[in-house]
Write a protein that holds these residues in place. Structure first.
Motif, PDB file in Angstrom:
ATOM      1  N   TYR A  85      41.025  53.652  51.200  1.00  0.00           N
ATOM      2  CA  TYR A  85      41.309  54.421  49.976  1.00  0.00           C
ATOM      3  C   TYR A  85      40.219  54.255  48.924  1.00  0.00           C
ATOM      4  O   TYR A  85      39.617  53.196  48.811  1.00  0.00           O
ATOM      5  N   ILE A  86      39.997  55.335  48.195  1.00  0.00           N
ATOM      6  CA  ILE A  86      39.191  55.256  46.977  1.00  0.00           C
ATOM      7  C   ILE A  86      40.158  55.488  45.825  1.00  0.00           C
ATOM      8  O   ILE A  86      40.839  56.523  45.778  1.00  0.00           O
ATOM      9  N   THR A  97      38.040  64.666  51.319  1.00  0.00           N
ATOM     10  CA  THR A  97      37.718  63.910  52.535  1.00  0.00           C
ATOM     11  C   THR A  97      38.036  62.422  52.417  1.00  0.00           C
ATOM     12  O   THR A  97      37.844  61.677  53.361  1.00  0.00           O
ATOM     13  N   ASN A  98      38.491  61.983  51.247  1.00  0.00           N
ATOM     14  CA  ASN A  98      38.879  60.573  51.076  1.00  0.00           C
ATOM     15  C   ASN A  98      40.370  60.461  50.824  1.00  0.00           C
ATOM     16  O   ASN A  98      40.979  61.364  50.250  1.00  0.00           O
ATOM     17  N   ASN A  99      40.957  59.324  51.226  1.00  0.00           N
ATOM     18  CA  ASN A  99      42.307  59.012  50.786  1.00  0.00           C
ATOM     19  C   ASN A  99      42.238  58.518  49.351  1.00  0.00           C
ATOM     20  O   ASN A  99      41.330  57.763  48.990  1.00  0.00           O
ATOM     21  N   TRP A 100      43.205  58.937  48.563  1.00  0.00           N
ATOM     22  CA  TRP A 100      43.208  58.572  47.142  1.00  0.00           C
ATOM     23  C   TRP A 100      44.549  57.975  46.755  1.00  0.00           C
ATOM     24  O   TRP A 100      45.598  58.347  47.330  1.00  0.00           O
ATOM     25  N   ALA A 101      44.512  57.063  45.820  1.00  0.00           N
ATOM     26  CA  ALA A 101      45.745  56.600  45.176  1.00  0.00           C
ATOM     27  C   ALA A 101      45.372  56.201  43.756  1.00  0.00           C
ATOM     28  O   ALA A 101      44.238  55.802  43.502  1.00  0.00           O
ATOM     29  N   MET A 106      47.928  51.282  43.330  1.00  0.00           N
ATOM     30  CA  MET A 106      47.361  50.546  44.450  1.00  0.00           C
ATOM     31  C   MET A 106      47.188  49.067  44.129  1.00  0.00           C
ATOM     32  O   MET A 106      47.418  48.217  44.986  1.00  0.00           O
ATOM     33  N   TYR A 107      46.795  48.761  42.871  1.00  0.00           N
ATOM     34  CA  TYR A 107      46.719  47.341  42.490  1.00  0.00           C
ATOM     35  C   TYR A 107      48.074  46.681  42.684  1.00  0.00           C
ATOM     36  O   TYR A 107      48.181  45.580  43.208  1.00  0.00           O
ATOM     37  N   GLU A 108      49.098  47.391  42.248  1.00  0.00           N
ATOM     38  CA  GLU A 108      50.439  46.803  42.335  1.00  0.00           C
ATOM     39  C   GLU A 108      50.807  46.544  43.792  1.00  0.00           C
ATOM     40  O   GLU A 108      51.282  45.479  44.155  1.00  0.00           O
ATOM     41  N   LYS A 109      50.535  47.546  44.619  1.00  0.00           N
ATOM     42  CA  LYS A 109      50.885  47.427  46.029  1.00  0.00           C
ATOM     43  C   LYS A 109      50.110  46.293  46.716  1.00  0.00           C
ATOM     44  O   LYS A 109      50.700  45.438  47.395  1.00  0.00           O
ATOM     45  N   VAL A 110      48.786  46.292  46.538  1.00  0.00           N
ATOM     46  CA  VAL A 110      47.980  45.284  47.246  1.00  0.00           C
ATOM     47  C   VAL A 110      48.188  43.899  46.636  1.00  0.00           C
ATOM     48  O   VAL A 110      48.286  42.905  47.371  1.00  0.00           O
ATOM     49  N   ASN A 111      48.287  43.830  45.308  1.00  0.00           N
ATOM     50  CA  ASN A 111      48.561  42.523  44.715  1.00  0.00           C
ATOM     51  C   ASN A 111      49.889  41.979  45.217  1.00  0.00           C
ATOM     52  O   ASN A 111      50.029  40.770  45.431  1.00  0.00           O
ATOM     53  N   GLY A 112      50.828  42.869  45.448  1.00  0.00           N
ATOM     54  CA  GLY A 112      52.107  42.453  46.031  1.00  0.00           C
ATOM     55  C   GLY A 112      51.900  41.806  47.392  1.00  0.00           C
ATOM     56  O   GLY A 112      52.512  40.793  47.714  1.00  0.00           O
ATOM     57  N   LEU A 190      45.093  47.733  54.552  1.00  0.00           N
ATOM     58  CA  LEU A 190      44.610  48.613  53.480  1.00  0.00           C
ATOM     59  C   LEU A 190      43.225  48.159  53.051  1.00  0.00           C
ATOM     60  O   LEU A 190      43.000  46.954  52.862  1.00  0.00           O
ATOM     61  N   ILE A 191      42.307  49.112  52.949  1.00  0.00           N
ATOM     62  CA  ILE A 191      40.971  48.794  52.453  1.00  0.00           C
ATOM     63  C   ILE A 191      40.780  49.672  51.226  1.00  0.00           C
ATOM     64  O   ILE A 191      40.605  50.887  51.337  1.00  0.00           O
ATOM     65  N   CYS A 192      40.864  49.049  50.047  1.00  0.00           N
ATOM     66  CA  CYS A 192      40.944  49.822  48.806  1.00  0.00           C
ATOM     67  C   CYS A 192      39.750  49.553  47.909  1.00  0.00           C
ATOM     68  O   CYS A 192      39.395  48.410  47.658  1.00  0.00           O
ATOM     69  N   HIS A 193      39.166  50.653  47.430  1.00  0.00           N
ATOM     70  CA  HIS A 193      37.984  50.576  46.575  1.00  0.00           C
ATOM     71  C   HIS A 193      38.346  51.067  45.188  1.00  0.00           C
ATOM     72  O   HIS A 193      38.986  52.107  45.049  1.00  0.00           O
ATOM     73  N   PHE A 194      37.924  50.318  44.176  1.00  0.00           N
ATOM     74  CA  PHE A 194      38.153  50.700  42.791  1.00  0.00           C
ATOM     75  C   PHE A 194      36.781  50.807  42.128  1.00  0.00           C
ATOM     76  O   PHE A 194      36.333  49.873  41.452  1.00  0.00           O
ATOM     77  N   PRO A 195      36.091  51.944  42.343  1.00  0.00           N
ATOM     78  CA  PRO A 195      34.698  52.018  41.885  1.00  0.00           C
ATOM     79  C   PRO A 195      34.556  51.826  40.383  1.00  0.00           C
ATOM     80  O   PRO A 195      33.550  51.285  39.923  1.00  0.00           O
ATOM     81  N   GLN A 196      35.566  52.239  39.626  1.00  0.00           N
ATOM     82  CA  GLN A 196      35.441  52.107  38.172  1.00  0.00           C
ATOM     83  C   GLN A 196      35.504  50.648  37.724  1.00  0.00           C
ATOM     84  O   GLN A 196      35.049  50.303  36.644  1.00  0.00           O
ATOM     85  N   ASP A 197      36.084  49.790  38.575  1.00  0.00           N
ATOM     86  CA  ASP A 197      36.156  48.356  38.256  1.00  0.00           C
ATOM     87  C   ASP A 197      35.196  47.535  39.101  1.00  0.00           C
ATOM     88  O   ASP A 197      35.233  46.306  39.049  1.00  0.00           O
ATOM     89  N   ASN A 198      34.401  48.195  39.957  1.00  0.00           N
ATOM     90  CA  ASN A 198      33.523  47.478  40.883  1.00  0.00           C
ATOM     91  C   ASN A 198      34.316  46.430  41.677  1.00  0.00           C
ATOM     92  O   ASN A 198      33.904  45.271  41.806  1.00  0.00           O
ATOM     93  N   THR A 199      35.456  46.863  42.196  1.00  0.00           N
ATOM     94  CA  THR A 199      36.385  45.949  42.874  1.00  0.00           C
ATOM     95  C   THR A 199      36.790  46.492  44.238  1.00  0.00           C
ATOM     96  O   THR A 199      36.924  47.708  44.414  1.00  0.00           O
ATOM     97  N   ILE A 200      36.969  45.574  45.205  1.00  0.00           N
ATOM     98  CA  ILE A 200      37.434  45.947  46.546  1.00  0.00           C
ATOM     99  C   ILE A 200      38.558  44.994  46.943  1.00  0.00           C
ATOM    100  O   ILE A 200      38.411  43.776  46.810  1.00  0.00           O
TER     101      ILE A 200
END
Ligand code: GTP
Ligand code: SPV
Ligand code: MN
Length: 592
Positions: A85-86, A97-101, A106-112, A190-200
């Protein structure tokens, strides 16, 4: 052991790193935190621990000094695009062409999922550089992982340890990566990218491209996002230098989709008749390119190791890779021989009478399944490569004279042609198609559009990405020439029409001669093509002008359907495809 329960023994004074690690440790609750420094002592210690816990198997040290063996969970053998996800605030930004959330969701889900996920485990803190130390293009990342296999693989694939903290100083602009294997459950992958936070954030996998966060996640998905903002390019490309007998060095970059020949091309050994010619490897998978002071594009390889496809690697196809993986290499999902050596389909020498397959089951030549997984991989230091370019560590990078696009196509696409100009070249990249390979889960063998080999790796809208490519005309003085190759065209009987591998030198030679205006060309509907008398077939057994004509043939019916297939992608991207590319499509249709 030098592990500790708190963050007190951190080996950096960067307060942002320390407090972020503290925060993530509070979330994941590891038993211990291990701050990696990249030293040899640390490597020995972690390797011994990985062997003791069964994560790595020590291979026969006489045959393979410094080499280790790893088996992944059988459900976890390739990249998973459907779980990638991006996450940006606006959905439009990532395109169709990308999955989005939404990031918050997504932070809530993955942090969970991360909450308490490292209980009973160690959290390794891996500081790393993508790029040579001291380069203005280089980026710093810190990956937190509960996988010792990832910690050990990262030190092969990237420059890790104190050098990263040195480059970072007391700044806060490092990529934050958190990886937890959880229970390697595909349903919680889940492989999640948060480009605005420079976080993966990456959970539920332990496979290369999903978890070595500097590689596809930072260097391509986040990288491409930053590159557009900052006026450079992050591409899924090898970089090589061709040196002539007179010492002239010409650098080219090539984008082929996953498992379509980048590593092989990057390490090519010219056939015997090219006396005095030499290919040097700068990189085998990723190129970061930026306009230099002279207005040309300069490229660095952000990586320090090769994560390469093992099956098919032998002293005929890729002798330099064979030498590269003889030592200090981590092998994943190949077959294991009784004497602690490794084996795979297409290796030199005889097929073993018996071995353990990639799952650990007994395998004999009668077995129906492959002994090595088709996407089994080596992780090997680039400095092992006998032809690693001295420039691979040069912070300035190398000037790129040609960009080569290529896919795996049994039909339609000729061996080689050159674009008429940059817009046409961007069109060639944008409409690239390729048969899918084992490097990603699903769709094996089907032709899909894979623009610039970046479909799985572009961190924003693909139409905007094309526009960024076109915009490079304004940001540079001299752009590379653009070419398209296809090593994989087949005859009616399903045999490759082109011998490939080292013989690709013949194509490379024409490309480089074109870049230096040393050879002419002939116009075709697709672009400039070699005149048959200019293409070197000398010493190619069973290959002459008739075979060349066949390889280069342009079948009007095939091209009519190809244009329709190309259109599918453009329709999907409708809103953002630059008009220049629509025009290129019309020009092609009228030429056909
Ligand atoms: P990723 O690491 O997934 O990005 O792959 P890659 O693009 O580096 O591909 P690689 O060089 O590892 O090659 C993948 C497969 O293609 C291997 O099985 C090679 O044997 C095969 N291959 C590479 N070059 C050629 C070629 O010139 N001709 C043919 N027929 N096969 C090739
Ligand atoms: C690719 O799939 O393009 C690779 C392997 O280079 S991975 O690092 O797993 O993405
Ligand atoms: Mn790749």
């Amino acid at each position: 052991m030098t592990t500790n329960r708190t963050t007190d023994q951190s080996n950096t004074t960067n307060q942002t790193v320390i407090s972020w690690v503290k925060e993530m440790a509070a979330l994941c609750q590891p038993d211990t935190i291990f701050w990696c420094d990249g030293s040899e002592k640390e490597k020995a210690e972690l390797t011994a621990q990985a062997v003791a816990s069964g994560v790595l198997i020590k291979l026969n040290q006489e045959k393979l000094p410094g080499c280790y063996y790893h088996r992944s969970n059988p459900n976890d053998v390739a990249r998973v695009e459907q779980c990638t996800y991006i996450c940006t605030s606006a959905r439009e930004e990532v395109g169709p062409t990308n999955n989005w959330a939404p990031p918050s969701e997504m932070y809530e889900k993955v942090n969970g999922l991360l909450r308490g996920s490292m209980r009973g485990r160690t959290m390794y803190v891996v500081p790393y550089l993508m790029g040579p130390s001291g380069s203005p293009l280089t980026k710093v990342g810190v990956e937190l992982t509960d996988s010792i296999y990832v910690a050990l693989s990262m030190r092969v694939m990237a420059r890790i340890g104190d050098a990263a903290y040195e480059q970072l100083g007391n700044r806060a602009d490092f990529n934050r990566g958190v990886h937890s294997m959880l229970d390697i459950n595909p349903d919680r992958r889940l492989i999640c990218h948060f480009p605005q936070d420079n976080t993966i954030l990456s959970v539920g996998s332990n496979y290369g491209g999903n978890v070595l966060l500097g590689k596809k996640c930072l260097a391509l998905r986040i990288g491409s996002y930053l590159a557009r903002k900052e006026g450079w390019m992050a591409e899924h490309m090898l970089i090589l230098g061709l040196e002539s007998p007179e010492g002239e060095k010409t650098f080219v970059a090539a984008a082929f989709p996953s498992a379509c020949g980048k590593t092989n091309f990057a390490m090519l050994i010219p056939p015997a008749r090219y006396k005095g010619w030499k290919v040097w490897t700068v990189g085998d998978d990723i190129a970061w390119m930026k306009p230099g002071p002279d207005g040309r594009l300069y490229a660095i390889n952000p990586e320090a190791g090769y994560f390469g496809v093992v099956p098919g690697t032998n002293s005929k196809s890729n002798p330099n890779a064979v030498k590269t993986i003889e030592r200090d290499t981590i092998y994943t999902n190949v077959a294991l021989l009784p004497d602690g050596d490794v084996w795979w389909e297409g290796k030199d020498g005889p097929v073993p009478t018996e071995c353990l397959d990639w799952r650990g089951n007994r395998w004999t030549p009668d077995s129906k399944e492959k002994a090595a997984h088709p996407n089994s991989r080596f992780a090997a230091p680039m400095m092992n490569n006998p032809v690693v370019a001295p420039e691979a560590n040069d912070p300035h990078g190398v000037p790129i004279s040609a960009i080569i696009f290529g896919g795996r196509r049994a039909t339609t696409l000729p061996l080689i042609f050159q674009s008429f100009n940059w817009s046409h070249g961007v069109y060639l990249g944008a409409t690239m198609g390729s048969e899918m390979t084992a490097a990603a889960v699903g769709g094996l063998g089907q032709v899909r559009r894979d623009p610039m080999a970046m479909l799985p790796f572009c961190g924003y809208d693909m139409g905007d990405y094309f526009a960024h490519w076109l915009r490079m005309q304004k940001l540079t003085k001299t752009l590379p020439q653009v070419f398209h190759v296809n090593w994989f065209r087949k005859d009616e009987g399903g045999n490759f029409l082109w011998p490939g591998f080292g013989e690709n030198m013949r194509v490379l030679k024409w490309i480089v001669d074109r870049c230096h205006s040393r050879v002419g060309a002939q116009e075709s509907a697709l672009g400039w093509v070699p005149k048959v008398e200019d293409f070197d077939m000398n010493g190619l057994e069973g290959f002459g002008p008739a075979q060349f004509e066949k390889l280069q043939s342009i079948d009007t019916e095939e091209w009519k359907s190809e244009i329709l297939l190309q259109d599918e992608l453009f329709k999907n991207l409708r809103a953002t495809v630059p008009k220049e590319l629509i025009l290129q499509r019309e020009l092609l249709a009228s030429r056909i």
